[in-house]
Structure formats: structure tokens, C-alpha cells
Design a protein around this motif. Structure first.
Motif, PDB file in Angstrom:
ATOM      1  N   GLN A 246       0.199  85.357 -35.221  1.00 21.55           N
ATOM      2  CA  GLN A 246       1.494  85.166 -35.886  1.00 21.55           C
ATOM      3  C   GLN A 246       2.034  86.452 -36.506  1.00 21.55           C
ATOM      4  OE1 GLN A 246       3.410  82.659 -35.692  1.00 21.55           O
ATOM      5  NE2 GLN A 246       2.148  80.872 -35.298  1.00 21.55           N
ATOM      6  N   GLY A 247       1.162  87.435 -36.708  1.00 16.21           N
ATOM      7  CA  GLY A 247       1.633  88.710 -37.245  1.00 16.21           C
ATOM      8  C   GLY A 247       1.216  88.979 -38.675  1.00 16.21           C
ATOM      9  N   GLY A 248       0.538  88.041 -39.321  1.00 14.53           N
ATOM     10  CA  GLY A 248       0.101  88.252 -40.697  1.00 14.53           C
ATOM     11  C   GLY A 248      -1.157  89.088 -40.821  1.00 14.53           C
TER      12      GLY A 248
ATOM     13  N   LEU B 200      -3.555  81.035 -31.539  1.00 16.62           N
ATOM     14  CA  LEU B 200      -2.878  82.242 -31.086  1.00 16.62           C
ATOM     15  C   LEU B 200      -1.542  81.892 -30.452  1.00 16.62           C
ATOM     16  CD1 LEU B 200      -3.505  81.997 -27.806  1.00 16.62           C
ATOM     17  CD2 LEU B 200      -5.671  82.958 -28.506  1.00 16.62           C
ATOM     18  N   LEU B 201      -0.737  82.914 -30.248  1.00 16.46           N
ATOM     19  CA  LEU B 201       0.534  82.761 -29.535  1.00 16.46           C
ATOM     20  C   LEU B 201       0.376  83.108 -28.066  1.00 16.46           C
ATOM     21  CD1 LEU B 201       2.993  84.292 -32.136  1.00 16.46           C
ATOM     22  CD2 LEU B 201       2.900  81.900 -31.392  1.00 16.46           C
TER      23      LEU B 201
ATOM     24  N   ILE C 226      -0.928  74.214 -37.202  1.00 16.60           N
ATOM     25  CA  ILE C 226       0.383  74.330 -37.839  1.00 16.60           C
ATOM     26  C   ILE C 226       1.420  74.385 -36.724  1.00 16.60           C
ATOM     27  CG2 ILE C 226       1.855  75.788 -39.309  1.00 16.60           C
ATOM     28  CD1 ILE C 226      -0.504  74.644 -40.838  1.00 16.60           C
ATOM     29  N   GLY C 227       2.476  73.612 -36.852  1.00 15.83           N
ATOM     30  CA  GLY C 227       3.548  73.636 -35.854  1.00 15.83           C
ATOM     31  C   GLY C 227       3.038  73.246 -34.482  1.00 15.83           C
ATOM     32  N   SER C 228       3.303  74.091 -33.501  1.00 17.54           N
ATOM     33  CA  SER C 228       2.953  73.771 -32.112  1.00 17.54           C
ATOM     34  C   SER C 228       1.592  74.314 -31.684  1.00 17.54           C
ATOM     35  CB  SER C 228       4.043  74.297 -31.171  1.00 17.54           C
ATOM     36  OG  SER C 228       4.120  75.715 -31.261  1.00 17.54           O
ATOM     37  N   GLU C 229       0.779  74.809 -32.630  1.00 22.07           N
ATOM     38  CA  GLU C 229      -0.564  75.262 -32.262  1.00 22.07           C
ATOM     39  C   GLU C 229      -1.323  74.105 -31.628  1.00 22.07           C
ATOM     40  OE1 GLU C 229      -1.264  78.560 -35.815  1.00 22.07           O
ATOM     41  OE2 GLU C 229      -2.182  76.570 -36.000  1.00 22.07           O
ATOM     42  N   ILE C 230      -2.152  74.409 -30.633  1.00 22.17           N
ATOM     43  CA  ILE C 230      -2.967  73.365 -30.026  1.00 22.17           C
ATOM     44  C   ILE C 230      -3.903  72.826 -31.117  1.00 22.17           C
ATOM     45  CG2 ILE C 230      -4.703  74.961 -29.112  1.00 22.17           C
ATOM     46  CD1 ILE C 230      -4.815  73.044 -26.613  1.00 22.17           C
TER      47      ILE C 230
ATOM     48  N   HIS D 247       7.526  91.746 -31.988  1.00 24.52           N
ATOM     49  CA  HIS D 247       8.314  90.685 -32.613  1.00 24.52           C
ATOM     50  C   HIS D 247       9.081  89.882 -31.567  1.00 24.52           C
ATOM     51  CE1 HIS D 247      11.432  93.845 -32.477  1.00 24.52           C
ATOM     52  NE2 HIS D 247      12.293  92.860 -32.482  1.00 24.52           N
ATOM     53  N   GLU D 248       9.558  90.551 -30.500  1.00 20.58           N
ATOM     54  CA  GLU D 248      10.230  89.838 -29.408  1.00 20.58           C
ATOM     55  C   GLU D 248       9.239  88.962 -28.657  1.00 20.58           C
ATOM     56  OE1 GLU D 248      11.592  93.253 -27.273  1.00 20.58           O
ATOM     57  OE2 GLU D 248      13.571  93.219 -28.213  1.00 20.58           O
TER      58      GLU D 248
END
Length: 187
Positions: free
Chosen positions: A135-137, A123-124, A54-58, A11-12
Motif C-alpha cells: 500500500q505504500g506505508g 499486497l497489491l 481491509i477493502g478488497s484484499e484477499i 503511485h500510478e
């Protein structure tokens, strides 16, 4: 490439990598266009799953157009249940979309359900061994497990690469990563 302490919690790490990805997106708004120039280096596949950023995803829009020009057919993932693998529906750039169960733009239910040969995933973070931090889902990991024959390609900013990612039993590795610096297969 960032080094990660083995003690860091996922999570961090997700929080840190969301901030890093947002920074990278702001620093290089043309990265996705440069990455799309390497679309011909991706493994062969007739049907390619892309995604809606979504958001800052490439953003894979330019990549989708490049793949379409190559004659590859496209589809998008659709979340229909919280703890189930995603399904895929045929899609072409410019076709209308609606929000799926997870609130992500997806093709309408009338679109043909298909099984992709290659899945391009957001991905992150990623590492050289094909580790992927999402994202963790768990949507992509469940889908990868349900479609083991599909080639899995991460799409990211080069700056999202880290030294090593913590990998759990349910985490499924990528076959390669496409960034603005090019395509790299995982050995």
C-alpha cells in the motif's frame, strides 16, 4: 500476467492495481477458499502471522482456519508507531480485536507478543522474482527488515501477478506466493 512499463510510477501502479484487485475480488469471491485448500503447501512454521483483510484484499479467514487445523499457531500484526516495524500478538480465529494505530483490527495489548516464523502478507501486486507492491506505508518492509529469519509469503489473487515490479533498496522480496491456483516458491 500484466507487463509493466519501466517508466510507470509507483503511485500510478498502486492506483491501477487497487482497481484490478477490486475487480478480481468481485469476479471470484471464492478465491480465498480455494487458496486455503493449498495451506499444506506452505513452508513449515510453528507460528504464522496472518492479517485481517481491509477493502478488497484477499481474505485470509479460511486460510487462518486451515492453518489452525494443521496445528499451527497464529498471530496478527499490530502497528504501534507510524515509522516502526510492526509487532505481532498471538491470536486465534474468533478472538476479539481492537483497532491498532493504523486503524486495522489487531489483538488486544494483553495478548502475548510473539515472533512469527512465517509472515503471510497482503499486497497489491507481485512478480515471479518475489517483488511485492504494498500500500505504500512501508509497514511490512520495515517489519521484514527487522525479522530477516521469517519466511515471507504473499497472499493474493493470481490476477495480481505482473511481469516485473519496480524495486527500490528498501523493498524486501517474498519467498513465495499463495493464490487460488496454489503455492509457488520464489526461486
Amino acid at each position: 500476467m500484466r507487463y509493466l512499463s519501466p517508466m510507470i510510477q509507483k503511485h500510478e501502479l498502486r492506483a491501477a492495481m487497487r482497481a484490478a484487485r477490486k475487480r478480481l475480488a468481485g469476479l471470484d469471491p471464492e478465491a480465498a477458499l480455494r487458496a486455503a485448500e493449498h495451506a499444506d503447501k506452505l513452508p513449515p512454521a510453528e507460528l504464522v502471522a496472518v492479517y485481517r483483510a481491509i477493502g478488497s484484499e484477499i481474505d485470509p479467514d479460511a486460510l487462518s482456519l486451515a492453518l489452525n487445523r494443521q496445528g499451527r499457531q497464529l498471530c496478527l500484526p499490530v502497528v504501534i508507531e507510524r515509522d516502526a516495524p510492526m509487532i505481532f500478538r498471538r491470536w486465534s480465529p474468533g478472538e476479539p480485536l481492537e483497532l491498532d494505530f493504523a486503524g486495522v483490527p489487531a489483538p488486544f495489548p494483553l495478548a502475548e507478543a510473539v515472533t512469527p516464523d512465517l509472515i503471510v502478507t497482503p499486497l497489491l501486486a507481485f512478480d515471479a522474482a518475489g517483488g511485492r507492491l504494498g500500500q505504500g506505508g512501508g509497514y511490512y518492509d520495515r517489519t521484514f527488515a527487522a525479522l530477516p529469519a521469517a519466511t515471507r509469503i504473499g497472499f493474493a489473487y493470481a490476477g495480481q501477478e505482473v511481469e516485473n515490479l519496480p524495486v527500490e533498496l528498501h523493498d524486501i522480496r517474498l519467498h513465495g506466493v499463495l493464490t487460488e491456483r496454489g503455492y509457488r516458491a520464489v526461486p
